[in-house]
Design an enzyme around this catalytic site. Sequence first.
Site, PDB file in Angstrom:
ATOM      1  N   LYS A 112       0.923  -1.223   0.062  1.00  0.00           N
ATOM      2  CA  LYS A 112       0.027  -0.037   0.084  1.00  0.00           C
ATOM      3  C   LYS A 112       0.846   1.043   0.066  1.00  0.00           C
ATOM      4  CE  LYS A 112      -3.884  -2.411   0.561  1.00  0.00           C
ATOM      5  NZ  LYS A 112      -3.493  -3.770   0.783  1.00  0.00           N
TER       6      LYS A 112
HETATM    7  C1  LIG Z   1      -4.155  -4.914   0.432  1.00  0.00           C
HETATM    8  C2  LIG Z   1      -3.252  -6.256   0.212  1.00  0.00           C
HETATM    9  C3  LIG Z   1      -3.399  -6.895  -0.529  1.00  0.00           C
HETATM   10  C4  LIG Z   1      -4.717  -7.251  -1.682  1.00  0.00           C
HETATM   11  O1  LIG Z   1      -4.528  -5.908  -2.728  1.00  0.00           O
HETATM   12  P1  LIG Z   1      -5.948  -5.721  -3.650  1.00  0.00           P
HETATM   13  O2  LIG Z   1      -5.288  -4.337  -4.372  1.00  0.00           O
HETATM   14  O3  LIG Z   1      -6.844  -4.940  -2.456  1.00  0.00           O
HETATM   15  O4  LIG Z   1      -6.224  -6.735  -4.257  1.00  0.00           O
HETATM   16  C5  LIG Z   1      -2.724  -8.026  -0.819  1.00  0.00           C
HETATM   17  N1  LIG Z   1      -1.610  -8.343  -0.028  1.00  0.00           N
HETATM   18  C6  LIG Z   1      -1.389  -7.357   1.022  1.00  0.00           C
HETATM   19  C7  LIG Z   1      -0.258  -7.252   1.937  1.00  0.00           C
HETATM   20  C8  LIG Z   1      -2.242  -6.136   1.052  1.00  0.00           C
HETATM   21  O5  LIG Z   1      -1.991  -5.354   1.913  1.00  0.00           O
END
Ligand SMILES: *Cc1c(COP(=O)(O)O)cnc(C)c1O
Length: 497
Positions: A112
């Site tokens: 993120k």
């Molecule tokens: C948010 C997240 C995901 C999923 O990503 P999306 O964009 O919501 O599909 C997968 N792994 C981790 C560690 C995340 O923080």
Amino acid sequence: MAVLYHSTRNDDAVVTASQAILKGLSDEGGLFVPDHIPAWEKSLKELSGMTYQEVAYEVMKLMLSDFTEEELKTCIDCAYDSKFDTDKIAPLKEAEGAYYLELFHGRTIAFKDMALSILPHLMTTAARKNGVKKEIVILTATSGDTGKAALEGFAGVPGTKIIVFYPKNGVSAIQEKQMVTQKGDNTFVVGIKGNFDDAQTGVKKMFGDKELGAELAACGYQFSSANSINIGRLVPQMVYYVYAYAQLLADGVIQEGEAMNVVVPTGNFGNILAAYYAKEMGLPIHKFICASNDNKVLFDFFATGTYDRNREFILTTSPSMDILISSNLERLIYKIAGEDAAANADFMKSLNTTGKYTITEDMKAKLADFYGGYATEADTAAAIKRIYDNCGYVIDTHTAVAAFVYEQYKAATGDETKTVIASTASPYKFTRSVMDAIAPEKSDAEDFALVDELSGMSKVQIPDAIAEIRTADILHKTVCEVEDMCKEVKGFLGICR
Ligand SMILES: *Cc1c(COP(=O)(O)O)cnc(C)c1O
């Protein structure tokens, strides 16, 4: 030609990129989509000699047409700096013949950070461009990682406040500790007695609440979103797929124009959708391998053409993927429905009222580039152990879901295309689950003792993000019922009826 954005549920609501970033969600609850995706101006070969920041500029300038060169470059330089613990920003590591794209070298050690490091800069720039005088209130639902990354991004940013809702019993101990120790007067963190979908639905409801919007405006506030429904999240996420390809090309692993596969551990469908958009821009991608955990709504959708959220919500060791309503899938549905906003709106209405919808055969045919798979809890733990035993490389639980699904895909298809696996979190963020997989005999130890054990086994230094929270004070203690989310928001903002 400038890229404009309109809603997936209404073609008439056209806005610029900066306006789409400010609004987050369109007025009728649809998501903003680009009216076209331009092909880039540089060759892949030229891109392969560039730094992360340079690739970011080449990609983002095409999608965010109303930002000036100076504005964009300033945003990029402020975001991708020493907050990341490597100059590469997103390095590739090879293990068992696959290439792990490590997206966790930012401040909160999950992917993120890739977008949320830049979103506050894009948003404050967008506010300035559009003469917005109101204070921006970022309202965020998190399955664990977005919350902390958004808090880090927006803490102390003048002209903004940030409110994060997380499922009280649905995140890892370290994820929770990271959020509730967040500093900054403009931050507010609330645990809800519900799951991620409850949090996301509650937040979307507040966005759509006209009365609340008017009350906010009267007090000098307006909402925006830091979730991946915001186009300002998706566009920066396109960059690292291009950068991964550029690195493979620079290292001689692939030849210019040769396609690669991507495997993405998926929750809200934002990360994998960014890869899909990158392909539209010209990146040679063969298959999009969509990996789910036991909450396998997406696997079922790709297999049957029916999206059905009517099922039990399962808490897993990959909590950031514990999601039954993958918001960003709406952007793909819109696309494969022939960019037909009315048709898409019907599907979403059906999802809202019955919890499911079924796409047409024509639409299904347009999903041929996608492969869906899922990993059970046992599959996930076994993948972590296998890769550690074979290569000494420790991956986190989310990445392990992807690693397992990739093995399954290769066994099923024999496809030997070079493959990039999105490695979405540091194993330190999910220390307990990771250690349960590779050293179950240590399961009695407390969380931070396990962190030390993991450091010894993985030979990877403990990230600052973890070291910091060991002794940090808990600053946020609010827990509320799902129905009371709005009340909490008003309380924090000092609005009362
Ligand atoms: C948010 C997240 C995901 C999923 O990503 P999306 O964009 O919501 O599909 C997968 N792994 C981790 C560690 C995340 O923080």
